[in-house]
Design an enzyme around this catalytic site. Structure first.
Site, PDB file in Angstrom:
ATOM      1  CG  ASN A   8      11.256  -4.983  37.321  1.00 57.92           C
ATOM      2  OD1 ASN A   8      10.749  -4.049  37.589  1.00 57.92           O
ATOM      3  ND2 ASN A   8      11.843  -5.441  36.086  1.00 57.92           N
ATOM      4  NE  ARG A  95      13.510  -1.261  35.826  1.00 61.46           N
ATOM      5  CZ  ARG A  95      12.669  -1.108  34.935  1.00 61.46           C
ATOM      6  NH1 ARG A  95      11.526  -1.557  35.130  1.00 61.46           N
ATOM      7  NH2 ARG A  95      12.950  -0.159  33.952  1.00 61.46           N
ATOM      8  CG  HIS A 183      15.481   0.721  29.290  1.00 60.29           C
ATOM      9  ND1 HIS A 183      15.303   1.278  28.532  1.00 60.29           N
ATOM     10  CD2 HIS A 183      14.406   0.030  30.260  1.00 60.29           C
ATOM     11  CE1 HIS A 183      14.034   1.365  28.373  1.00 60.29           C
ATOM     12  NE2 HIS A 183      13.306   0.570  29.313  1.00 60.29           N
ATOM     13  NE  ARG A 243       7.538   5.440  29.115  1.00 56.64           N
ATOM     14  CZ  ARG A 243       8.613   4.696  29.822  1.00 56.64           C
ATOM     15  NH1 ARG A 243       9.604   5.343  30.170  1.00 56.64           N
ATOM     16  NH2 ARG A 243       8.312   3.423  29.835  1.00 56.64           N
ATOM     17  CD  GLU A 381      15.062  -4.780  32.721  1.00 53.80           C
ATOM     18  OE1 GLU A 381      15.239  -3.524  32.424  1.00 53.80           O
ATOM     19  OE2 GLU A 381      13.885  -5.522  32.712  1.00 53.80           O
TER      20      GLU A 381
END
Length: 395
Positions: A8, A95, A183, A243, A381
Site C-alpha cells: 500500500n 491497493r 476508501h 485536499r 485495509e
C-alpha cells in the site's frame, strides 16, 4: 494456507504486511511502515502481535526519487528473505485507488491491466502513480510471483444512479464521468467487522466515517454502499489534510480567469495546498492542529467536525433513517475531541454518547438512551487486500 505480501504505497510512504491467509482469515506476521521515502526515510517494523522490533536500515542517497519506492520495497523483501527463509511469498496484493469503469472486483495484473490502470492517473494523481510504480517494482524484483490489484472504488459499485450521476450532459456521464467513491477497502473491512458483531449490526442503516489525512464517509444498508462523500475523484467531500473537499466549481473558474491559474496550479491547490493545511496555514496533521492553539487551527478542526455533521444528515436521508455510526481511520479511531464535536452537533438525530467511553476510545461510545449506536472500530485495509488476493489466486 498462502503467504501474501500486501503493498500500500503513497507519494512518499509504503506500508507492507506479510500475512498467512486462509479462507476468511488473514493473520499478520510482520508489518512494515516506511515514511518520508523521498527524503530521509524512516522505518518501523512490528511483529504479528504489534510489538516493535528492530527494523532494517535503508540508504537512498544517490538514488533518483522515481527509483526510491523500488528501493524501499527491495529493502522489505531482502529483510524477509533473511529473517523468514521458511516462508515463501506466494503472491503480492496491491491497493490501487482507482479502478475506473472497468474494474469492480480484484484482478490479476498483466500488461493489459497495467496499461488501463495508468489511464486513471488523472483521476487520482496523489495515489495512482505510486500504486502502479510499486506494481512495476514487483515485476522487476520478483517477476515470477502473481500480483493482484484491489481497488478502493469497487465497494461502491452498485450505488443507485441518482447518487452516482452528476447533473451534466448525459454524453459525459456515459463516458464515465460520475461519482465513484473511495476508501472502499476500509469500508468493506468495517462491514465485515459489523457482521461479526451481530447480524443486526451488519445489516443496519449505517454511516461509516473513515477519518484520516484522507477522509470520507459512506452510507451502507444491508452491507452495501448506498452513498458516499467522495465523487469522481478523491478530492471531493470532506475537507482533508491538504485536499479541499467539496468546492463550488465556480471558484475554480474564478481563479482561472482572475488569478490566471492554469490547470496544474489549480490541481496543486486543491490537492496539496488546501484542506486543514490551507485553513490553518500551519499543517495537514490533525495532532499538530490540536496542539497549535491558534484561531486558524481551531477553525480547521471545527470545519471538519461541522462538515462531518452535515454529511451525517445527507447520508441519513439517502438511507431513509439512521441506526448506527462507526468512526474509523487514524483520526476516527483516536481523536476523542473530534468525535465529541461531531456527536454534539448530531444530537438532533437522537445520538447520546458517553463522554468517558469516548475519551477511552471504547468500541461502543453511545449510551443505552441513544437511538443510534455509535461505535469505534479500527480498520484494516491490508487484511482485506490479503483476503481478496487469496480469493483470486485460489480461484
Amino acid at each position: 494456507m498462502q503467504t501474501i505480501l500486501t503493498i500500500n504505497g503513497g507519494s512518499s510512504s509504503l506500508k507492507c504486511t506479510l500475512f498467512k491467509a486462509e479462507k476468511d482469515n488473514a493473520t499478520p506476521i510482520y508489518q512494515f511502515k516506511l515514511g518520508n521515502i523521498l527524503g530521509d526515510p524512516r522505518i518501523t517494523l512490528k511483529d504479528g502481535n504489534g510489538d516493535k522490533i528492530t527494523p532494517p536500515s535503508i540508504d537512498v542517497s544517490g538514488i533518483d526519487k522515481p527509483e526510491r519506492h523500488k528501493k524501499a520495497l527491495s529493502t522489505v523483501l531482502e529483510w524477509l528473505a533473511e529473517h523468514t527463509p521458511h516462508l515463501e511469498i506466494t503472491a503480492f496484493g496491491h491497493r490501487v485507488v482507482h479502478g475506473g469503469e472497468q474494474y469492480s472486483a480484484p484482478v490479476l495484473i498483466n500488461e493489459h491491466v497495467l496499461k488501463q490502470l495508468k489511464t486513471f492517473i488523472p483521476l487520482a494523481p496523489l495515489h495512482q502513480p505510486y500504486n502502479l510504480l510499486l506494481i512495476e517494482a514487483c515485476q522487476a524484483l520478483a517477476p515470477e510471483l502473481p500480483q493482484i490489484a484491489c481497488f478502493d472504488t469497487m465497494f461502491h459499485v452498485g450505488q443507485p444512479a441518482v447518487e452516482r450521476h452528476y447533473a451534466i450532459p448525459r454524453k459525459f456521464t456515459e463516458e464515465g464521468i460520475h461519482r465513484y467513491g473511495f476508501h472502499g477497502l476500509s469500508y468493506e473491512y468495517i462491514q465485515k467487522s459489523l457482521s461479526h458483531i451481530s447480524d443486526k449490526a451488519g445489516k443496519a442503516k449505517t454511516i461509516v466515517c473513515h477519518l484520516g489525512a484522507g477522509a470520507s464517509m459512506c452510507a451502507t444498508l444491508q452491507g452495501k454502499s448506498i452513498a458516499s462523500t467522495m465523487g469522481f475523484t478523491a478530492v471531493d467531500g470532506l475537507p482533508m489534510g491538504s485536499r479541499c473537499g467539496n468546492l463550488d466549481p465556480g471558484v475554480l473558474l474564478y481563479l482561472q480567469r482572475h488569478h490566471h491559474m492554469d490547470t496544474d496550479a489549480l490541481e496543486k491547490m486543491i490537492y496539496q495546498e488546501s484542506g486543514w493545511l490551507g485553513v490553518s496555514g500551519l499543517s495537514s496533521d490533525m495532532l499538530t492542529l490540536h496542539q497549535a492553539n491558534t484561531p486558524q487551527a481551531e477553525e480547521a478542526i471545527d470545519m471538519l467536525a461541522y462538515r462531518i455533521a452535515l454529511e451525517l444528515g445527507r447520508l441519513s436521508a439517502a438511507l431513509g433513517g439512521l441506526e448506527q455510526i462507526v468512526f474509523t481511520g487514524g483520526i476516527g479511531e483516536n481523536d476523542a475531541d473530534l468525535r465529541e464535536r461531531v456527536l454534539n452537533r448530531s444530537q438532533w438525530l437522537g445520538v447520546v454518547f458517553d463522554e468517558k467511553a469516548n475519551t477511552n476510545n471504547l468500541q461502543v461510545i453511545s449510551t443505552e438512551l441513544s437511538k443510534i449506536t455509535v461505535r469505534v472500530i479500527p480498520t484494516n485495509e491490508e487484511a482485506m487486500i490479503a483476503l481478496h488476493t487469496l480469493d483470486v489466486i485460489d480461484a
